[in-house]
Design a protein around this motif. Structure first.
Motif, mmCIF file in Angstrom:
data_model
loop_
_atom_site.group_PDB
_atom_site.id
_atom_site.type_symbol
_atom_site.label_atom_id
_atom_site.label_comp_id
_atom_site.label_asym_id
_atom_site.label_seq_id
_atom_site.Cartn_x
_atom_site.Cartn_y
_atom_site.Cartn_z
ATOM 1 N N ILE A 186 35.349 24.735 35.162
ATOM 2 C CA ILE A 186 33.957 24.690 35.621
ATOM 3 C C ILE A 186 33.048 25.099 34.466
ATOM 4 C CG2 ILE A 186 32.264 25.677 37.225
ATOM 5 C CD1 ILE A 186 34.632 26.245 39.134
ATOM 6 N N GLY A 187 32.014 24.338 34.234
ATOM 7 C CA GLY A 187 31.015 24.707 33.237
ATOM 8 C C GLY A 187 29.804 25.304 33.926
ATOM 9 N N LEU A 246 44.179 27.031 44.544
ATOM 10 C CA LEU A 246 44.261 26.650 43.137
ATOM 11 C C LEU A 246 45.069 27.675 42.359
ATOM 12 C CD1 LEU A 246 40.574 25.475 42.582
ATOM 13 C CD2 LEU A 246 42.595 24.033 42.926
ATOM 14 N N ASP A 247 45.791 27.214 41.347
ATOM 15 C CA ASP A 247 46.627 28.109 40.542
ATOM 16 C C ASP A 247 45.839 28.790 39.426
ATOM 17 O OD1 ASP A 247 49.144 27.504 41.877
ATOM 18 O OD2 ASP A 247 48.942 25.528 40.959
ATOM 19 N N GLU A 248 44.810 28.113 38.956
ATOM 20 C CA GLU A 248 44.026 28.689 37.868
ATOM 21 C C GLU A 248 42.644 28.035 37.821
ATOM 22 O OE1 GLU A 248 45.919 29.909 34.009
ATOM 23 O OE2 GLU A 248 44.627 28.299 33.231
ATOM 24 N N ILE A 249 41.634 28.848 37.600
ATOM 25 C CA ILE A 249 40.258 28.362 37.473
ATOM 26 C C ILE A 249 39.675 28.938 36.190
ATOM 27 C CG2 ILE A 249 37.938 28.315 38.481
ATOM 28 C CD1 ILE A 249 39.256 28.872 41.212
ATOM 29 N N THR A 250 39.140 28.082 35.341
ATOM 30 C CA THR A 250 38.477 28.530 34.119
ATOM 31 C C THR A 250 36.984 28.220 34.225
ATOM 32 O OG1 THR A 250 40.451 28.107 32.789
ATOM 33 C CG2 THR A 250 38.357 28.317 31.609
ATOM 34 N N VAL A 251 36.154 29.223 34.019
ATOM 35 C CA VAL A 251 34.700 29.045 34.034
ATOM 36 C C VAL A 251 34.185 29.336 32.634
ATOM 37 C CG1 VAL A 251 32.516 29.718 35.091
ATOM 38 C CG2 VAL A 251 34.635 29.811 36.439
ATOM 39 N N THR A 252 33.477 28.368 32.058
ATOM 40 C CA THR A 252 33.026 28.469 30.669
ATOM 41 C C THR A 252 31.522 28.322 30.571
ATOM 42 O OG1 THR A 252 35.109 27.446 29.957
ATOM 43 C CG2 THR A 252 33.324 27.539 28.340
ATOM 44 N N LYS A 253 30.906 29.137 29.755
ATOM 45 C CA LYS A 253 29.468 29.029 29.506
ATOM 46 C C LYS A 253 29.197 27.797 28.649
ATOM 47 C CE LYS A 253 25.527 31.581 27.612
ATOM 48 N NZ LYS A 253 25.083 32.864 26.993
ATOM 49 N N HIS A 266 36.947 14.007 31.142
ATOM 50 C CA HIS A 266 37.838 14.700 32.077
ATOM 51 C C HIS A 266 38.258 16.075 31.548
ATOM 52 C CE1 HIS A 266 39.118 10.912 34.511
ATOM 53 N NE2 HIS A 266 37.843 10.876 34.178
ATOM 54 N N GLU A 267 37.437 16.675 30.714
ATOM 55 C CA GLU A 267 37.700 18.025 30.212
ATOM 56 C C GLU A 267 37.013 19.063 31.081
ATOM 57 O OE1 GLU A 267 36.089 17.676 26.349
ATOM 58 O OE2 GLU A 267 37.739 16.461 25.555
ATOM 59 N N LEU A 268 36.225 18.602 32.035
ATOM 60 C CA LEU A 268 35.454 19.475 32.915
ATOM 61 C C LEU A 268 35.484 18.870 34.310
ATOM 62 C CD1 LEU A 268 33.782 22.069 32.333
ATOM 63 C CD2 LEU A 268 31.749 20.607 32.244
ATOM 64 N N ASP A 269 35.672 19.723 35.318
ATOM 65 C CA ASP A 269 35.731 19.237 36.697
ATOM 66 C C ASP A 269 34.437 19.457 37.464
ATOM 67 O OD1 ASP A 269 38.689 18.474 36.943
ATOM 68 O OD2 ASP A 269 38.790 20.517 36.148
ATOM 69 N N ALA A 270 33.599 20.356 36.973
ATOM 70 C CA ALA A 270 32.349 20.636 37.677
ATOM 71 C C ALA A 270 31.369 21.319 36.729
ATOM 72 C CB ALA A 270 32.601 21.523 38.887
ATOM 73 N N TYR A 271 30.083 21.172 37.060
ATOM 74 C CA TYR A 271 29.032 21.880 36.330
ATOM 75 C C TYR A 271 28.002 22.366 37.345
ATOM 76 C CZ TYR A 271 25.777 23.200 32.658
ATOM 77 O OH TYR A 271 24.956 23.930 31.827
ATOM 78 N N THR A 272 27.517 23.588 37.153
ATOM 79 C CA THR A 272 26.723 24.237 38.202
ATOM 80 C C THR A 272 25.209 24.192 38.015
ATOM 81 O OG1 THR A 272 26.868 26.399 37.102
ATOM 82 C CG2 THR A 272 28.601 25.853 38.707
ATOM 83 N N GLU A 273 24.717 23.677 36.901
ATOM 84 C CA GLU A 273 23.268 23.605 36.713
ATOM 85 C C GLU A 273 22.871 22.254 36.137
ATOM 86 O OE1 GLU A 273 23.918 28.140 36.469
ATOM 87 O OE2 GLU A 273 24.777 26.495 35.329
ATOM 88 N N MET A 274 23.190 21.206 36.861
ATOM 89 C CA MET A 274 22.892 19.864 36.378
ATOM 90 C C MET A 274 21.382 19.630 36.399
ATOM 91 S SD MET A 274 24.124 17.276 34.992
ATOM 92 C CE MET A 274 25.864 17.662 35.185
ATOM 93 N N PHE A 276 24.889 20.809 41.726
ATOM 94 C CA PHE A 276 26.246 20.849 41.186
ATOM 95 C C PHE A 276 26.727 19.412 40.975
ATOM 96 C CE2 PHE A 276 28.054 25.121 42.957
ATOM 97 C CZ PHE A 276 26.973 25.793 42.421
ATOM 98 N N ALA A 277 27.387 19.177 39.865
ATOM 99 C CA ALA A 277 28.106 17.921 39.656
ATOM 100 C C ALA A 277 29.591 18.243 39.723
ATOM 101 C CB ALA A 277 27.754 17.318 38.295
ATOM 102 N N THR A 278 30.329 17.545 40.576
ATOM 103 C CA THR A 278 31.756 17.824 40.735
ATOM 104 C C THR A 278 32.563 16.528 40.721
ATOM 105 O OG1 THR A 278 31.711 17.690 43.168
ATOM 106 C CG2 THR A 278 31.246 19.835 42.185
ATOM 107 N N ARG A 279 33.761 16.611 40.164
ATOM 108 C CA ARG A 279 34.678 15.477 40.237
ATOM 109 C C ARG A 279 35.051 15.270 41.705
ATOM 110 N NH1 ARG A 279 36.877 12.730 36.643
ATOM 111 N NH2 ARG A 279 36.170 14.103 34.969
#
Length: 504
Positions: free
Chosen positions: A35-36, A206-213, A227-235, A477-480
């Motif tokens: 998640i970005g 989910l087994d693992e969630i990574t949230v990146t700035k 496909h390096e990101l599954d979601a973004y929270t401030e589109m 939010f933009a999500t796959r």
């Protein structure tokens, strides 16, 4: 409590022309997502400052009460609440709740948290001196002063319940009751989460969630496409446009009470009429419709129009460029040398517009600079890394975005904004009548009386022009498409939940 806003859910289906195989989600494949996000934190210690928002967002911790979609307050880690008198509440905790390290969350650990938070966070001052009585799973809280909003106050993420007895560093490895726990944390950069196997309210999927700035939207779009990101929270509107021809993403948008506000430094801009002229120069409707493509709702006040606390429509802070020019002229500001800027006693007005990269603040700040030029005021933009410039008074006009109803009650925001020493009282505005009204608001349990007091406070606030409101940001939010149940919430702090999952 009356619903603050009507939930609006807009789902637009978007796709990429270059497709890759969908990730398998059977039991032999590790279910991981990335998640970005634009906003991150340097610390996960929820008792300090606003860190609790991130502890809750990441699904690490939970509070005693929760704000529902309709802005009603519901029990979360408690099962029942009873009001005994104006200063006393009895809370009954849910049984068999454990922290992520397996330790039981009992009444003593909750009281320890409440004591700790009251000492660490100025916004929890109302609990200083409070008395607690424990009887099994029941806690009786007696505050020093009446506190009609106590239950909604306890839904504030700063009241995240942590295992304070843990030897782990609360800033990097807090032990909470949420569905996920910290695997690794890099301050102001990235967090990796793994399931809390002791979670009390279901099984994390989910087994693992990574949230990146991630601040640069171009980088975000590229990561989504690759496909390096599954979601973004401030589109933002530009990002939506770039994804409009695709069908691999969902766009989730809801209105919120997060408002773009412009603080006016009452020390450097001590003349109320000058502040009024600046407010009148801002064409909020055009900013919302054209600049931000409808992703903002223009406003003149701190509460959304369908809130029971919103003032009737008025022209107190509405756009009126001609009136702004008239006010400046009446104050003696005239363009005598024909350079397009007004001056008084031989001196031009030159203001600093301070902002930080958050949502669409940069675009709005640039538009404000243009609007001021139209009425003859020179201004310079100043980009900052964070919001310290507000507390340090390093601005003439300073942007800030804040959720005004994060706990379902307006007292939260009004106290933070206007009380002496309030956590976001950045303008330096002080008014004795305001302090009296705030105390009355905090003490009143009568709904009609509280509504009346809130509107009185708003009227005084808006007439001071110490702050002007521009518009409410829509959360996007933009999500796959395979990622389910990751949608924005009106409070802006419930994101990662036990229901988050990948579907094939």
């Amino acid at each position: 409590m009356k619903r603050l806003i009507k939930a609006l859910f807009v789902s637009m289906t978007l796709a990429l022309s270059a497709c890759t195989p969908t990730q398998k989600t059977d039991e032999t494949v590790k279910r991981t997502i990335r998640i970005g996000t634009e906003q991150f934190t340097a610390s996960l210690d929820s008792a300090l400052e606003w860190n609790g928002w991130f502890t809750v967002r990441y699904g690490i911790g939970e509070t005693l009460f929760k704000v529902e979609d309709n802005m009603e307050i519901k029990p979360w880690l408690v099962s029942n609440a009873e009001n005994i008198d104006t200063k006393t509440w009895k809370l009954t905790l849910r049984e068999n709740i454990k922290f992520s390290d397996g330790t039981t969350m009992d009444a003593k650990s909750v009281v320890d948290n409440l004591h700790h938070i009251a000492q660490e966070n100025a916004r929890a001052d109302f609990l200083k001196g409070a008395e607690y009585e424990i009887d099994g799973h029941t806690i009786t809280i007696k505050t020093v002063e009446p506190r009609a909003t106590l239950l909604s106050d306890l839904s504030d993420p700063m009241f995240t319940m942590l295992n304070l007895a843990s030897k782990e560093d609360k800033a990097t490895m807090p032990i909470g009751t949420g569905p996920y726990k910290v695997k690794s944390f890099t301050a102001d950069q990235e967090i990796v989460l793994e399931p809390n196997t002791n979670y009390w309210n279901g099984t994390p999927k989910l087994d693992e969630i990574t949230v990146t700035k991630m601040l640069e939207k171009e980088t975000v779009i590229l990561a989504l496409k690759n496909h390096e990101l599954d979601a973004y929270t401030e589109m933002n509107p530009e990002g939506i446009k770039q994804l409009k021809d695709t069908d691999e993403f969902d766009i989730h948008m809801i209105p919120s009470s997060r408002v773009y506000s412009l603080y006016m430094n009452t020390e450097t801009l001590s003349d109320t009429s000058l502040r009024k002229a600046i407010a009148k120069a801002i064409d909020k409707e055009s900013i919302a419709k054209y600049l931000l493509d409808g992703t903002m709702t223009a406003t003149d006040g701190p509460f959304t129009s369908d809130s029971e606390y919103a003032l009737p429509s008025s022209n107190v802070t509405s756009y009126n460029e001609a009136e702004a020019k008239q006010i400046l002229e009446s104050l003696g500001y005239v363009d005598t040398d024909g350079d397009g800027y007004v001056e008084k006693d031989g001196q031009n007005i030159s203001l600093t517009i301070a902002y930080y990269k958050r949502l669409s603040q940069e675009a709005i700040a640039t538009e404000l600079q243009s609007a001021l030029k139209k009425i003859g005021i020179h201004s310079e933009l100043q980009l900052h890394e964070g919001t310290k410039y507000l507390a340090n008074k390093e601005y003439d006009l300073g942007f800030y975005s804040m959720v005004t109803m994060p706990t379902g009650d307006p007292a939260y925001y009004l106290n933070a904004l206007l009380s002496e020493g309030g956590s976001v009282n950045y303008s330096g505005y002080d008014n004795h009548a305001m302090q009296v009204l705030l105390k009355q608001l905090n003490n009143s349990y009568d709904t009609k009386e509280r509504n009346k007091i809130v509107k009185q406070i708003e009227e005084i606030l808006l007439s001071s022009y110490s702050i002007t409101y521009i518009g409410f940001n829509n959360l996007i939010f933009a999500t796959r498409k395979e990622l389910k149940n990751f949608t924005p919430h009106v409070t802006d702090y419930y994101q990662i939940t036990v229901d988050l999952e990948l579907q094939s």
